[in-house]
Design an enzyme around this catalytic site. Structure first.
Site, PDB file in Angstrom:
ATOM      1  N   THR A 157     135.389 -16.556 -99.295  1.00  0.00           N
ATOM      2  CA  THR A 157     136.743 -17.076 -99.054  1.00  0.00           C
ATOM      3  C   THR A 157     136.846 -17.856 -97.743  1.00  0.00           C
ATOM      4  O   THR A 157     136.082 -17.604 -96.800  1.00  0.00           O
ATOM      5  CB  THR A 157     137.730 -15.877 -99.008  1.00  0.00           C
TER       6      THR A 157
ATOM      7  N   TYR B 295     140.701  -8.189 -95.165  1.00  0.00           N
ATOM      8  CA  TYR B 295     140.145  -8.783 -96.394  1.00  0.00           C
ATOM      9  C   TYR B 295     139.051  -9.794 -96.021  1.00  0.00           C
ATOM     10  O   TYR B 295     137.926  -9.738 -96.532  1.00  0.00           O
ATOM     11  CB  TYR B 295     141.257  -9.459 -97.210  1.00  0.00           C
TER      12      TYR B 295
END
Ligand code: NAP
Length: 311
Positions: free
Chosen positions: A124, A147
């Site tokens: 990501t 995250y």
């Protein structure tokens, strides 16, 4: 019917490779599976709690199950999509997240190495802090939330046990959804339909990508790796349009001919887990390989939303 891709592939590269997709019941995994099936690739998909249409159920945290499954399936390529990817959830459940995003990833990478399967780990743009864009593949990551931290740990674990692996970092995704809140983009339709006065973030700059474009990028990358096995390491793809959540909602409303007057821009950062201000990533490594797919946001999101039963 023999697909065009099968003919092109076999003429240029030999036999079609077998591809295994983890997280194939999820937003991105479904798109990858759909594209590869349409093109008659030899593909198997894994899911966990949502099993349908021939997916194989496998809890990736269960090492024995993973090892047995991979030894049976013997894929040439593994696209590893499965993850916990909701930043606000990860913030409060970090240890559980690590079991999937880091430990299961590390184990999968080690088995892939043992079986000579090429692994592509999906990561990501949240590995970056968003302060100095655009980010090159070797720029130092500095995740702002847990995250992003877990995905970065997944990257490191992958490369440590399997240096031949590839990592593909991607930004916020949208695509055909099973539920309107399945993507942080499609959920904006709720605010539009609600017609109540509301503000939406006009602060963080995002580069949304259609899952179908990422599926095509992965297909092309596999074809390149199959031809040149020395290809490994980090790849990145950001969408070509810079949009805030407010601007995405405006384009959704325009595309679907819905009123937008009740929504106003909020120039402050979103609440909850910290997000990078502008994590634009440099796409040049993929582009230099001749790989590039981009669907315009307004057209792409309209196609995903206009046939929803919601209307
Ligand atoms: N969505 C985004 O905007 C975005 C942005 C950047 C990067 N990414 C990355 O892209 C990848 C795909 O994201 P996504 O949006 O497709 O995620 P998603 O829709 O939340 O899907 C997650 C997938 O992980 C599977 N999974 C969850 N726990 C599992 C377990 N214990 N064992 C096996 N599988 C398990 C789920 O299976 P079941 O549903 O069947 O349980 C599901 O298929 C992720 O690595 C994510 O970090 C996503």
């Amino acid at each position: 019917m023999i697909s065009m891709w099968k003919i092109i592939f076999e003429r240029n590269f030999g036999t079609m490779p077998k591809v295994l997709v983890t997280g194939a019941s999820g937003l991105l995994g479904r798109a990858i599976l759909a594209l590869l099936k349409e093109e008659n690739w030899n593909v198997v998909g894994l899911g966990y709690s949502r099993i349908s249409q021939g997916l194989i159920k496998c809890d990736l945290r269960d090492r024995e199950a993973v090892s047995a499954l991979l030894k049976k399936e013997k894929p040439d390529f593994i696209i590893h999509c499965a993850a916990e990817r909701a930043p606000d959830k990860v913030e409060n459940h970090y240890e559980e997240t690590v079991l999937l995003n880091v430990k299961a990833t590390e184990y999968l990478a080690s088995i892939a190495k043992e079986l000579n399967s090429r692994l592509i780990y999906i990561s990501t743009d949240y590995v970056f802090d968003g302060v100095n864009p655009p980010y090159k593949i070797d720029d130092k990551p500095n995740p702002l939330n847990k995250y992003g931290q877990s995905k970065l740990e997944g990257e490191k674990a992958t490369m440590e046990v399997n240096p031949d692996a590839c990592i593909l970092r991607i930004p916020i995704l949208y695509g055909p959804v099973e539920r309107i809140d399945e993507s942080a983009v499609t959920v904006l339709l709720n605010c539009i339909k609600d017609k109540k006065p509301i503000t939406l973030s006009h602060y963080e700059k995002r580069y949304p990508v259609n899952v179908r474009d990422i599926a095509k990028i992965l297909r092309d990358l596999i074809m390149k790796i199959d031809k040149d096995p020395s290809i490994s390491g980090i790849f990145q793809w950001s969408g070509k349009e810079r949009l805030t959540k407010y601007e995405m909602a405006m384009l959704i409303a325009e595309g679907l001919n819905l009123p937008f007057d009740h929504i106003s821009p909020d120039d402050k950062a979103v609440s909850g887990a910290s997000r990078p201000y502008n994590a634009l990533m440099d796409n040049s490594r993929l582009e230099e390989l001749g790989i590039s797919h981009h669907t315009g946001f307004k057209e792409g999101i309209k196609a995903c939303l206009e046939f929803l039963e919601y209307f």
